[in-house]
Design a protein around this motif. Structure first.
Motif, PDB file in Angstrom:
ATOM      1  N   TYR A   1      33.986  -1.711  -7.888  1.00 39.55           N
ATOM      2  CA  TYR A   1      33.911  -2.051  -6.425  1.00 39.55           C
ATOM      3  C   TYR A   1      34.662  -1.651  -5.593  1.00 39.55           C
ATOM      4  O   TYR A   1      34.363  -1.376  -4.369  1.00 39.55           O
TER       5      TYR A   1
ATOM      6  N   ILE B   1      34.345  -6.708   2.935  1.00 42.68           N
ATOM      7  CA  ILE B   1      34.794  -6.934   1.857  1.00 42.68           C
ATOM      8  C   ILE B   1      35.102  -8.292   1.394  1.00 42.68           C
ATOM      9  O   ILE B   1      34.621  -8.766   0.352  1.00 42.68           O
TER      10      ILE B   1
ATOM     11  N   THR C   1      26.669  -0.603  -9.018  1.00 40.26           N
ATOM     12  CA  THR C   1      27.479  -1.238  -8.144  1.00 40.26           C
ATOM     13  C   THR C   1      27.553  -0.302  -6.550  1.00 40.26           C
ATOM     14  O   THR C   1      27.486  -1.216  -5.735  1.00 40.26           O
TER      15      THR C   1
ATOM     16  N   ALA D   1      32.838   1.356  -4.371  1.00 39.81           N
ATOM     17  CA  ALA D   1      31.910   1.154  -3.699  1.00 39.81           C
ATOM     18  C   ALA D   1      32.283   0.844  -2.216  1.00 39.81           C
ATOM     19  O   ALA D   1      31.795   1.428  -1.114  1.00 39.81           O
ATOM     20  N   GLY D   2      33.394   0.063  -2.125  1.00 42.94           N
ATOM     21  CA  GLY D   2      34.069  -0.121  -0.722  1.00 42.94           C
ATOM     22  C   GLY D   2      34.472   1.252  -0.063  1.00 42.94           C
ATOM     23  O   GLY D   2      34.609   1.435   0.986  1.00 42.94           O
TER      24      GLY D   2
ATOM     25  N   THR E   1      23.859  -3.744   0.677  1.00 46.87           N
ATOM     26  CA  THR E   1      24.648  -5.096   1.223  1.00 46.87           C
ATOM     27  C   THR E   1      25.036  -4.619   2.654  1.00 46.87           C
ATOM     28  O   THR E   1      24.716  -5.365   3.747  1.00 46.87           O
TER      29      THR E   1
ATOM     30  N   TYR F   1      24.265  -1.263  -4.740  1.00 44.78           N
ATOM     31  CA  TYR F   1      24.186  -2.538  -4.348  1.00 44.78           C
ATOM     32  C   TYR F   1      25.110  -2.804  -3.110  1.00 44.78           C
ATOM     33  O   TYR F   1      24.844  -3.400  -2.083  1.00 44.78           O
ATOM     34  N   VAL F   2      26.318  -2.498  -3.206  1.00 45.17           N
ATOM     35  CA  VAL F   2      27.183  -2.531  -2.154  1.00 45.17           C
ATOM     36  C   VAL F   2      26.760  -1.877  -0.651  1.00 45.17           C
ATOM     37  O   VAL F   2      26.844  -2.386   0.379  1.00 45.17           O
TER      38      VAL F   2
ATOM     39  N   HIS G   1      31.844 -10.218   1.188  1.00 47.90           N
ATOM     40  CA  HIS G   1      30.983  -9.807   0.186  1.00 47.90           C
ATOM     41  C   HIS G   1      31.633 -10.308  -1.178  1.00 47.90           C
ATOM     42  O   HIS G   1      30.518 -10.872  -1.942  1.00 47.90           O
TER      43      HIS G   1
END
Length: 256
Positions: free
Chosen positions: A97, A67, A4, A100-101, A11, A7-8, A70
C-alpha cells in the motif's frame, strides 16, 4: 502488489483526485502569478516562491486526505480483514500500500513541477533539487498518513493527526532556531524553561526536519552545494523506513 497498485490508482481516478488537484493547482498557480505581479520588486521571484509553497501544500494535503480516507474505506468495508486473511505478511501488506500511495504521489508531483517549470525559475539545478525533495517529501507523507490511519482507524482523526505532525515537522527548525538564539536566557530563567528546551530537543529527534525539504531559495539561487542542502534525502529514507516498520509492527499486534 500489482493488484494493490492497480486498485489504489483506480480508486484515485474514481475519486477524481488527479482532476481536482490539477484544477486547484491551476487556480493557485494563477493566484501566485497575480500576487507576484502586484509586488513592487522581484515580480518573477515572488511568483515562483508563492507558487512553490502553495503547490507543495496542496499536494501534501491531497495525499493525506486520500490515504486516510482510503484506509478508512478498507476498515468500513472489512476489506482489510479479507486482505490480511490471505497468506500475506503484515509487512508485505504495508509495503504494497505504501508503494501504491508512492505511485499516486509521484503522479501528483508532476503538477507542481510542471507549473514551476513554466515559470522558468532562474536556477534549473535548483528546480531539479526542489523536485527531488518534493517527491521524497511526498513519499514520507504517504508513509506517515498510512501509519497513522492504520493505527487510528478514523479518517478524520488520522487526517488531523497527520497534518499536525507534518506542521510540527515544518516548524521544528524554526523552534530550534529560537531556542538556540535564546539559550543563555533560557538557562537563567529557571528549571521550567530548561526542561522545555530539553523536551524540544528530544522532540526534534523524533520528528523529521521537513523544513529542509522544498526550500524556495533553491529555485532562485540554486543549491549551495554543501551536504546540508541534501540532508533531506537521508531523512526521507530513514523516517520512511521507520514509519513502515512501525505500521507493520502495529498490524502484527492487532487481530482481525
Amino acid at each position: 502488489m500489482r493488484a494493490t497498485l492497480r486498485y489504489v490508482l483506480l480508486t484515485a481516478l474514481r475519486d477524481r483526485l488527479f482532476a481536482v488537484l490539477a484544477t486547484l493547482a491551476t487556480g493557485l498557480f494563477v493566484a501566485a502569478w497575480v500576487l507576484g505581479s502586484a509586488t513592487l520588486v522581484e515580480h518573477e521571484a515572488a511568483s515562483i516562491v508563492l507558487a512553490a509553497g502553495a503547490l507543495r501544500a496542496l499536494i501534501v494535503l491531497g495525499l493525506v486526505v486520500f490515504i486516510c480516507f482510503h484506509v478508512q474505506r478498507l476498515f468500513d468495508s472489512r476489506e482489510i480483514e479479507a486482505l490480511l486473511a490471505r497468506p500475506m505478511r503484515r509487512g508485505q501488506f504495508v509495503l504494497a500500500y505504501w508503494l501504491a500511495g508512492a505511485a499516486v504521489a509521484c503522479l501528483l508531483a508532476v503538477i507542481p513541477i510542471a507549473g514551476l517549470f513554466l515559470l522558468s525559475p532562474p536556477s534549473l539545478a535548483g528546480l531539479a533539487v526542489w523536485s527531488a525533495s518534493l517527491i521524497l517529501e511526498s513519499l514520507l507523507v504517504v508513509a506517515l498518513a498510512l501509519t497513522i490511519s492504520l493505527a487510528m482507524g478514523s479518517a478524520v482523526a488520522a487526517t488531523l493527526a497527520t497534518l499536525a505532525v507534518y506542521a510540527l515537522g515544518r516548524e521544528i527548525g524554526f523552534l530550534l532556531a529560537i531556542t538556540g538564539s535564546q539559550s543563555g536566557a533560557l538557562q537563567s530563567s529557571g528549571a521550567a524553561a530548561a526542561w522545555s528546551d530539553t523536551l524540544l530537543q528530544g522532540l526534534a529527534l523524533l520528528v523529521a526536519r521537513l523544513d529542509m525539504f522544498g526550500q524556495s531559495a533553491w529555485l532562485l539561487y540554486g543549491p549551495a552545494g554543501g551536504i546540508g542542502d541534501y540532508w533531506f534525502a537521508a531523512q526521507a529514507v530513514v523516517y520512511t523506513g521507520l514509519l513502515l516498520v512501525l505500521a507493520s509492527v502495529d498490524l502484527r499486534r492487532r487481530r482481525f
